[in-house]
Design a protein around this motif. Structure first.
Motif, PDB file in Angstrom:
ATOM      1  N   ILE A  32      60.227  46.196  84.487  1.00  0.00           N
ATOM      2  CA  ILE A  32      59.900  44.929  83.822  1.00  0.00           C
ATOM      3  C   ILE A  32      61.006  44.536  82.844  1.00  0.00           C
ATOM      4  O   ILE A  32      61.441  43.381  82.802  1.00  0.00           O
ATOM      5  N   GLU A  33      61.452  45.503  82.076  1.00  0.00           N
ATOM      6  CA  GLU A  33      62.516  45.221  81.103  1.00  0.00           C
ATOM      7  C   GLU A  33      63.805  44.799  81.796  1.00  0.00           C
ATOM      8  O   GLU A  33      64.487  43.861  81.360  1.00  0.00           O
ATOM      9  N   ILE A  34      64.144  45.490  82.883  1.00  0.00           N
ATOM     10  CA  ILE A  34      65.358  45.140  83.633  1.00  0.00           C
ATOM     11  C   ILE A  34      65.222  43.741  84.234  1.00  0.00           C
ATOM     12  O   ILE A  34      66.175  42.946  84.238  1.00  0.00           O
ATOM     13  N   GLY A  35      64.030  43.440  84.733  1.00  0.00           N
ATOM     14  CA  GLY A  35      63.790  42.133  85.328  1.00  0.00           C
ATOM     15  C   GLY A  35      63.965  41.004  84.324  1.00  0.00           C
ATOM     16  O   GLY A  35      64.618  39.990  84.614  1.00  0.00           O
ATOM     17  N   ILE A  36      63.396  41.164  83.135  1.00  0.00           N
ATOM     18  CA  ILE A  36      63.527  40.144  82.100  1.00  0.00           C
ATOM     19  C   ILE A  36      64.985  40.013  81.657  1.00  0.00           C
ATOM     20  O   ILE A  36      65.492  38.906  81.436  1.00  0.00           O
ATOM     21  N   LEU A  37      65.662  41.137  81.550  1.00  0.00           N
ATOM     22  CA  LEU A  37      67.080  41.112  81.184  1.00  0.00           C
ATOM     23  C   LEU A  37      67.901  40.391  82.254  1.00  0.00           C
ATOM     24  O   LEU A  37      68.781  39.574  81.927  1.00  0.00           O
ATOM     25  N   LEU A  38      67.607  40.666  83.514  1.00  0.00           N
ATOM     26  CA  LEU A  38      68.340  40.039  84.612  1.00  0.00           C
ATOM     27  C   LEU A  38      68.142  38.525  84.609  1.00  0.00           C
ATOM     28  O   LEU A  38      69.103  37.762  84.762  1.00  0.00           O
ATOM     29  N   LEU A  39      66.898  38.073  84.413  1.00  0.00           N
ATOM     30  CA  LEU A  39      66.640  36.636  84.360  1.00  0.00           C
ATOM     31  C   LEU A  39      67.332  35.992  83.161  1.00  0.00           C
ATOM     32  O   LEU A  39      67.808  34.852  83.246  1.00  0.00           O
ATOM     33  N   SER A  40      67.391  36.724  82.068  1.00  0.00           N
ATOM     34  CA  SER A  40      68.086  36.208  80.880  1.00  0.00           C
ATOM     35  C   SER A  40      69.570  36.027  81.156  1.00  0.00           C
ATOM     36  O   SER A  40      70.173  35.030  80.732  1.00  0.00           O
ATOM     37  N   VAL A  41      70.166  36.981  81.864  1.00  0.00           N
ATOM     38  CA  VAL A  41      71.591  36.897  82.209  1.00  0.00           C
ATOM     39  C   VAL A  41      71.836  35.713  83.143  1.00  0.00           C
ATOM     40  O   VAL A  41      72.793  34.944  82.967  1.00  0.00           O
ATOM     41  N   ILE A  42      70.972  35.571  84.154  1.00  0.00           N
ATOM     42  CA  ILE A  42      71.115  34.453  85.096  1.00  0.00           C
ATOM     43  C   ILE A  42      71.002  33.120  84.361  1.00  0.00           C
ATOM     44  O   ILE A  42      71.798  32.190  84.579  1.00  0.00           O
ATOM     45  N   GLN A  60      55.439  43.520  93.866  1.00  0.00           N
ATOM     46  CA  GLN A  60      55.147  42.087  93.812  1.00  0.00           C
ATOM     47  C   GLN A  60      54.623  41.687  92.435  1.00  0.00           C
ATOM     48  O   GLN A  60      55.035  40.671  91.867  1.00  0.00           O
ATOM     49  N   ASN A  61      53.733  42.480  91.887  1.00  0.00           N
ATOM     50  CA  ASN A  61      53.153  42.161  90.589  1.00  0.00           C
ATOM     51  C   ASN A  61      54.161  42.298  89.448  1.00  0.00           C
ATOM     52  O   ASN A  61      54.097  41.558  88.466  1.00  0.00           O
ATOM     53  N   VAL A  62      55.089  43.230  89.596  1.00  0.00           N
ATOM     54  CA  VAL A  62      56.166  43.328  88.606  1.00  0.00           C
ATOM     55  C   VAL A  62      56.983  42.040  88.609  1.00  0.00           C
ATOM     56  O   VAL A  62      57.294  41.470  87.555  1.00  0.00           O
ATOM     57  N   ALA A  63      57.321  41.570  89.812  1.00  0.00           N
ATOM     58  CA  ALA A  63      58.112  40.342  89.934  1.00  0.00           C
ATOM     59  C   ALA A  63      57.363  39.144  89.362  1.00  0.00           C
ATOM     60  O   ALA A  63      57.946  38.311  88.647  1.00  0.00           O
ATOM     61  N   ILE A  64      56.077  39.045  89.671  1.00  0.00           N
ATOM     62  CA  ILE A  64      55.268  37.934  89.161  1.00  0.00           C
ATOM     63  C   ILE A  64      55.216  37.969  87.645  1.00  0.00           C
ATOM     64  O   ILE A  64      55.433  36.957  86.962  1.00  0.00           O
TER      65      ILE A  64
END
Length: 294
Positions: free
Chosen positions: A57-67, A143-147
């Motif tokens: 989850i943390e990596i996902g939020i960080l990745l979206l922030s970078v994008i 899937q739920n992590v991504a959502i």
């Protein structure tokens, strides 16, 4: 008292022997019934799923922030209609450009992942109502992590974009994130969460491109892409968010009512019935929202 020493004595006490047989059969039946009620592998849940996937989850939020940051820094000019009346051309809305970039990649990932899991994953728990509602499925967890990641990030960014501050959108983000969180945390609605959080987003992939030519008028080559996207958006929206949503909601209700009535709910998720009832309400609320957006 010792049991009979030979078969002759056993036959001589016919009525008692019959009663013993009946008791043994009854005991066997009860044991079989209890065995069926015992927690089965894949249905029980002992630890919080959110904690298990915290790093993802943390990596996902960080990745979206970078994008978002990269797209924001590009500061690509957009149509003047997205700016204030006193804004001169070219108009710059890096917040909208960053938002579109995040949405485009997120929706594509969730839609493709959902289709892959829903149509092709042979490990999907589909054998019984208990399987579909309580069964462990790595595909559903991903899937739920991504959502959850997308909805949390989208909610936060929407607060900074005037066009996205409408209450209905913000409430939608909150409840989408909450349903994903509950499914991941308590391993509930696992099978169906893939459709609602994955397949239903397939139409959103095309939605993002339907207005791309109006947003970036300086690129006329985007017009054919926008036109084709409009056609596919209508088709996929009707199929996945209107027809499909209803067709999936029906077994969701049937399965949930079944486990509520037969005791499986308290066996596998004691004290968590309220979560499943909440999901039933959300299936109707989100379903009506599809018609509202239509």
């Amino acid at each position: 008292m010792c049991p009979p020493s030979n078969s002759t004595k056993s036959r001589q006490i016919g009525p008692s022997s019959s009663a013993n047989d009946t008791m043994r059969e009854s005991s066997t039946t009860n044991k079989e019934h209890q065995a069926r009620l015992k927690p089965q592998k894949g249905l029980t849940f002992t630890s919080g799923g959110v904690a298990k996937y915290r790093r993802d989850i943390e990596i996902g939020i960080l990745l979206l922030s970078v994008i978002y940051g990269i797209a924001y820094s590009w500061n690509i000019p957009v149509s003047s209609k997205y700016c204030d009346d006193d804004e001169t051309t070219p108009c710059h809305r890096p917040d909208l450009v960053g938002f579109q970039a995040v949405c485009g990649l997120s929706m594509t990932y969730m839609g493709v992942l959902g289709a892959k899991n829903w149509y092709f994953d042979q490990t999907a728990p589909t054998h019984s109502p208990e399987d579909r509602l309580f069964g462990y499925w790595e595909g559903a967890n991903n899937q739920n992590v991504a959502i959850f990641v997308y909805q949390v990030f989208d909610f936060a960014i929407s607060l900074t974009i005037p066009e996205h501050q409408e209450a209905i959108f913000l409430i939608h983000h909150i409840f989408c994130a909450l349903t994903a969180y509950l499914s991941l945390e308590y391993q509930c609605m696992t099978y169906y969460s893939v459709y609602y959080g994955g397949c239903a987003e397939i139409s959103s992939i095309f939605l993002l491109w339907t207005n791309i030519d109006a947003m970036f008028p300086q690129y006329p080559q985007l017009k054919p892409i926008a036109l084709v996207s409009k056609v596919f958006f209508v088709l996929t929206f009707l199929y996945y968010r209107v027809y499909g949503w209803t067709m999936v909601a029906i077994p969701v209700w049937k399965d949930t009512m079944y486990v509520l009535r037969n005791g499986s709910m308290e066996k596998y998720r004691p004290g968590k019935a309220i979560i499943f009832k909440f999901n039933l309400v959300m299936s109707i609320a989100f379903g009506l929202l599809q018609w509202y957006w239509l």
